[in-house]
Design a protein around this motif. Structure first.
Motif, mmCIF file in Angstrom:
data_model
loop_
_atom_site.group_PDB
_atom_site.id
_atom_site.type_symbol
_atom_site.label_atom_id
_atom_site.label_comp_id
_atom_site.label_asym_id
_atom_site.label_seq_id
_atom_site.Cartn_x
_atom_site.Cartn_y
_atom_site.Cartn_z
ATOM 1 N N PRO A 62 -2.118 14.026 -4.175
ATOM 2 C CA PRO A 62 -1.317 13.297 -5.169
ATOM 3 C C PRO A 62 -0.182 12.478 -4.545
ATOM 4 N N ILE A 63 0.367 12.952 -3.439
ATOM 5 C CA ILE A 63 1.438 12.211 -2.770
ATOM 6 C C ILE A 63 0.891 10.909 -2.211
ATOM 7 N N ARG A 64 -0.263 10.993 -1.564
ATOM 8 C CA ARG A 64 -0.888 9.782 -1.014
ATOM 9 C C ARG A 64 -1.328 8.832 -2.122
ATOM 10 N N ALA A 65 -1.839 9.385 -3.210
ATOM 11 C CA ALA A 65 -2.284 8.552 -4.326
ATOM 12 C C ALA A 65 -1.108 7.818 -4.964
ATOM 13 N N GLU A 66 0.020 8.498 -5.068
ATOM 14 C CA GLU A 66 1.217 7.867 -5.637
ATOM 15 C C GLU A 66 1.663 6.689 -4.772
ATOM 16 N N ARG A 67 1.675 6.897 -3.470
ATOM 17 C CA ARG A 67 2.083 5.817 -2.566
ATOM 18 C C ARG A 67 1.084 4.673 -2.618
ATOM 19 N N ALA A 68 -0.185 4.993 -2.640
ATOM 20 C CA ALA A 68 -1.213 3.950 -2.693
ATOM 21 C C ALA A 68 -1.096 3.129 -3.977
ATOM 22 N N ALA A 69 -0.773 3.794 -5.090
ATOM 23 C CA ALA A 69 -0.615 3.072 -6.355
ATOM 24 C C ALA A 69 0.592 2.139 -6.307
ATOM 25 N N THR A 70 1.674 2.599 -5.713
ATOM 26 C CA THR A 70 2.872 1.770 -5.593
ATOM 27 C C THR A 70 2.597 0.550 -4.721
ATOM 28 N N VAL A 71 1.923 0.775 -3.604
ATOM 29 C CA VAL A 71 1.603 -0.320 -2.688
ATOM 30 C C VAL A 71 0.634 -1.298 -3.350
ATOM 31 N N ALA A 100 5.636 -3.078 1.430
ATOM 32 C CA ALA A 100 5.601 -1.935 0.512
ATOM 33 C C ALA A 100 5.422 -0.627 1.285
ATOM 34 N N MET A 101 4.606 -0.640 2.324
ATOM 35 C CA MET A 101 4.427 0.566 3.135
ATOM 36 C C MET A 101 5.740 0.957 3.819
ATOM 37 N N LYS A 105 7.932 4.446 2.929
ATOM 38 C CA LYS A 105 7.812 5.411 4.016
ATOM 39 C C LYS A 105 8.834 6.539 3.944
ATOM 40 N N PRO A 106 10.124 6.289 3.751
ATOM 41 C CA PRO A 106 11.082 7.410 3.729
ATOM 42 C C PRO A 106 10.781 8.428 2.624
ATOM 43 N N ASP A 107 10.472 7.954 1.434
ATOM 44 C CA ASP A 107 10.161 8.862 0.329
ATOM 45 C C ASP A 107 8.873 9.633 0.607
ATOM 46 N N PHE A 108 7.874 8.941 1.123
ATOM 47 C CA PHE A 108 6.591 9.559 1.451
ATOM 48 C C PHE A 108 6.772 10.629 2.515
ATOM 49 N N ASP A 109 7.512 10.303 3.567
ATOM 50 C CA ASP A 109 7.741 11.263 4.649
ATOM 51 C C ASP A 109 8.510 12.485 4.156
ATOM 52 N N ALA A 110 9.469 12.280 3.262
ATOM 53 C CA ALA A 110 10.238 13.404 2.735
ATOM 54 C C ALA A 110 9.342 14.336 1.914
ATOM 55 N N LYS A 111 8.456 13.772 1.125
ATOM 56 C CA LYS A 111 7.555 14.597 0.311
ATOM 57 C C LYS A 111 6.525 15.321 1.181
#
Length: 137
Positions: A62-71, A100-101, A105-111
């Motif tokens: 879900p974390i990767r999917a959220e980032r992919a949707a944002t990008v 966008a990546m 990145k900071p939010d993704f890395d934190a999660k």
């Protein structure tokens, strides 16, 4: 000639499908059944590590999917704007994806940090358990 090639390829595909249909993938392999019930420390460690990796992958989806949707949203917006203004949409999409990546990145890395540490700890615990069992031998 072309029809002959297509027909032969189709017949081979159908034969392969029939052969594949005769095998029973629902039957577990004997090696997997014995591996699950094994008392060998190495096998137990590998099973525990596999479970830790699977749990990590399920938590990361879900974390990767959220980032992919944002990008994807940012790229789609940039491409639409580029088409409207007459610019190259491929270049605009590539630039928007990179931006966008970097922005996410900071939010993704934190999660990801929390689940990565959990996986790392589980892998280390499995290895320590194996080492302790090997030392008793």
């Amino acid at each position: 000639m072309k029809n002959l090639i297509v027909a032969s390829a189709l017949s081979f595909a159908l034969m392969g499908g029939l052969v594949h249909a005769q095998t029973s993938p629902a039957t577990p392999a004997p090696a997997k059944a014995t591996a699950a019930a094994s008392s060998d420390p190495v096998v137990v460690m590998r099973n525990e590590q596999r479970a830790a990796r699977n749990a990590f992958n399920e938590a990361a989806k879900p974390i990767r999917a959220e980032r992919a949707a944002t990008v994807k949203a940012a790229v789609d917006k940039a491409v639409a704007e580029a088409k409207a203004s007459g610019k190259d949409p491929v270049v605009a999409g590539r630039v928007a994806r990179r931006q966008a990546m970097e922005a996410t990145k900071p939010d993704f890395d934190a999660k990801m940090k929390a689940i990565t540490e959990t996986r790392r700890d589980a892998m280390a615990a499995a290895k320590a358990k194996r080492d302790a069992a090997m030392a008793k031998r």
